[in-house]
Scaffold this motif. Sequence first.
Motif, PDB file in Angstrom:
ATOM      1  N   LYS A 163      77.492 -12.865   7.064  1.00  0.00           N
ATOM      2  CA  LYS A 163      76.772 -12.549   5.828  1.00  0.00           C
ATOM      3  C   LYS A 163      76.152 -13.805   5.229  1.00  0.00           C
ATOM      4  O   LYS A 163      75.018 -13.774   4.732  1.00  0.00           O
ATOM      5  CB  LYS A 163      77.720 -11.885   4.820  1.00  0.00           C
ATOM      6  N   ASP A 209      71.985  -9.550   1.120  1.00  0.00           N
ATOM      7  CA  ASP A 209      72.961 -10.023   2.102  1.00  0.00           C
ATOM      8  C   ASP A 209      73.228  -9.051   3.245  1.00  0.00           C
ATOM      9  O   ASP A 209      74.084  -9.310   4.096  1.00  0.00           O
ATOM     10  CB  ASP A 209      74.281 -10.385   1.418  1.00  0.00           C
ATOM     11  N   ASP A 210      72.504  -7.914   3.285  1.00  0.00           N
ATOM     12  CA  ASP A 210      72.797  -6.947   4.346  1.00  0.00           C
ATOM     13  C   ASP A 210      71.851  -7.061   5.537  1.00  0.00           C
ATOM     14  O   ASP A 210      72.174  -6.607   6.636  1.00  0.00           O
ATOM     15  CB  ASP A 210      72.787  -5.516   3.804  1.00  0.00           C
ATOM     16  N   GLN A 211      70.675  -7.666   5.335  1.00  0.00           N
ATOM     17  CA  GLN A 211      69.727  -7.837   6.433  1.00  0.00           C
ATOM     18  C   GLN A 211      68.670  -8.862   6.045  1.00  0.00           C
ATOM     19  O   GLN A 211      68.540  -9.230   4.875  1.00  0.00           O
ATOM     20  CB  GLN A 211      69.063  -6.513   6.807  1.00  0.00           C
ATOM     21  N   GLN A 258      71.506  -5.190  -1.511  1.00  0.00           N
ATOM     22  CA  GLN A 258      70.965  -4.574  -0.303  1.00  0.00           C
ATOM     23  C   GLN A 258      69.442  -4.639  -0.357  1.00  0.00           C
ATOM     24  O   GLN A 258      68.843  -4.486  -1.424  1.00  0.00           O
ATOM     25  CB  GLN A 258      71.426  -3.121  -0.191  1.00  0.00           C
TER      26      GLN A 258
END
Length: 571
Positions: A349, A262-264, A242
Amino acid sequence: MKKIYALLSQFLCCCTIMAQTVLIQNVTTIDVENATATPGQYILIRDGLIQKISDRPISAPNATLIEGSNTYVLPGFIDTHIHFFQTGSLYTRPDALDMTAYVPYEKEMAFAQELAFDSFKRYLRLGITTVMDVGGPFQNFKVRDQMATATVAPNVLVTGPLFSPYQPKAFAKLEDQPIAKITSIADADALFDQMLPKNPDFIKIWYIDSPETPAAQFFPIAQHIAQRAHQNNLKLAVHATQLKTARLAVKAGADILVHSVDDQRVDMAFAKALKDKDVLYIPTLIVSNNYIKAFAAQPADHPQDLAFANPKAYGSLKDVLHYSEQELPAVIPMVRDNFEMLQQRNARKDSIMFNNLKFLVDQGVRIATGTDAGNIGTMHAASYLQELELMQQSGLTLPQILKASTIDAAHGFGLAHKLGSIKEGKQADLVLYRNNPLEALAHLNSMTHTIVAGKVLAVSSLIQETPEQIVQRQLNAYNARDIEAFLNTYADDIELYNFPDELRSKGKQAMREGYASFFENTKDLHCEIKNRIVLGNKVIDQEYITANGNNFGAVAIYEVDKGKIVKVTFL
């Protein structure tokens, strides 16, 4: 352990030119730092080191000569993220998929220990001369130290148990735990003090953020672990997927981020922090999707896996087809019923990871190739080229990929003085190719020799599989409906018989004519082995086959000679 030592002894006896002095003449060297190819070079290797590089012939009496005409040489590849305690099989992560009712975890761990030595052959076969195990039980140190004295093994770097605020229940009762639950600085010091006498090559934090274990709450502990690592001249690697956690990891003192964010999307401030602190970023693009594919019994069946993965580990990825829905953990039918939706979610993702990788490369952040091999569906060694393909799909150029796989990986782990490029004084870890690696990733499969610490290995004879492994490999290709991989396990003059002596066909072309259209038109084709007997070079399989909605049984006797199936008798 006796079996493992026997396997190791067999490995050490095969395919090695045991020479202290080696001369490669008239070869084209690849400079991975500048993406240039220089033909007509002579490389003298002595005592495991590159002693001299010249554009003129070198006199070296009694040296082993390698003719390099029409050949290219790269520094050996580095996989910066693997796990020895994991096999890649369906049964290797009971915290993610609990199949211990069918394969006890103790049995899987024994397989992992045995597989480590098998994997080393496969890594060397694919030109990977250095591997970093980024976390596992204390058994890791035994594997490294046993292999460190072996004459034909990759360079092995390891750490021990992961420092983490969270420990999966599946590992909590193990005597030798791969992940240690750390809730205080005292806990961290205790594990550090236990690990330090083992001489870890680096330290690793599994930085998990959840309502029960908030990342901010763990930050002072992470910072303390970083300080202790640096006081002992050790790099700190951190699992932080994250963006919030990755920022905290870098602030705490991380030297290496072992996964993509991989979250933003990452931003310029994050890129600047990585670049200013020279933090290594390892994207590990392949591993996540492989879980979903294995749970759905739909592995990608990539040619690298069918050709080079351990056949037993890879074959297990369709084992969920052999159990009733009532026998399986709930996650399996859930994935099967929602496979397309989960694939779409993973694609989103992937898009984030791909964009983050390209952005960070463009900002000058140092990148290294790592596969996370050993996780479910991600095979040791065979996954490496697949990871490179995804890096290319992310927008990286071939020179950038080769640099990430060699010198930048070495730099990130503090090894650039020793590994990662072709320079005088560095360790002689080299790979020879028939085709130019700067032109296409596919050319990386044209290797002829791997050289590790000056030992020359002919790759054609590095992997010497047992008859059972060869038969299992053909079964994997059969279930993948891949005609080329299937036929590759058979001798050119293969004979197929109906019991006892009725000749059905002879030769590969006849097999191709019989199987190619069958594979193409049988979408549900699957063969399950109900029972297997191995007698010397013969493998007897009791098979249960699904084809076009029908099921039937068969018995096949396979005879193997010189690494190929030479005869099959059907009962």
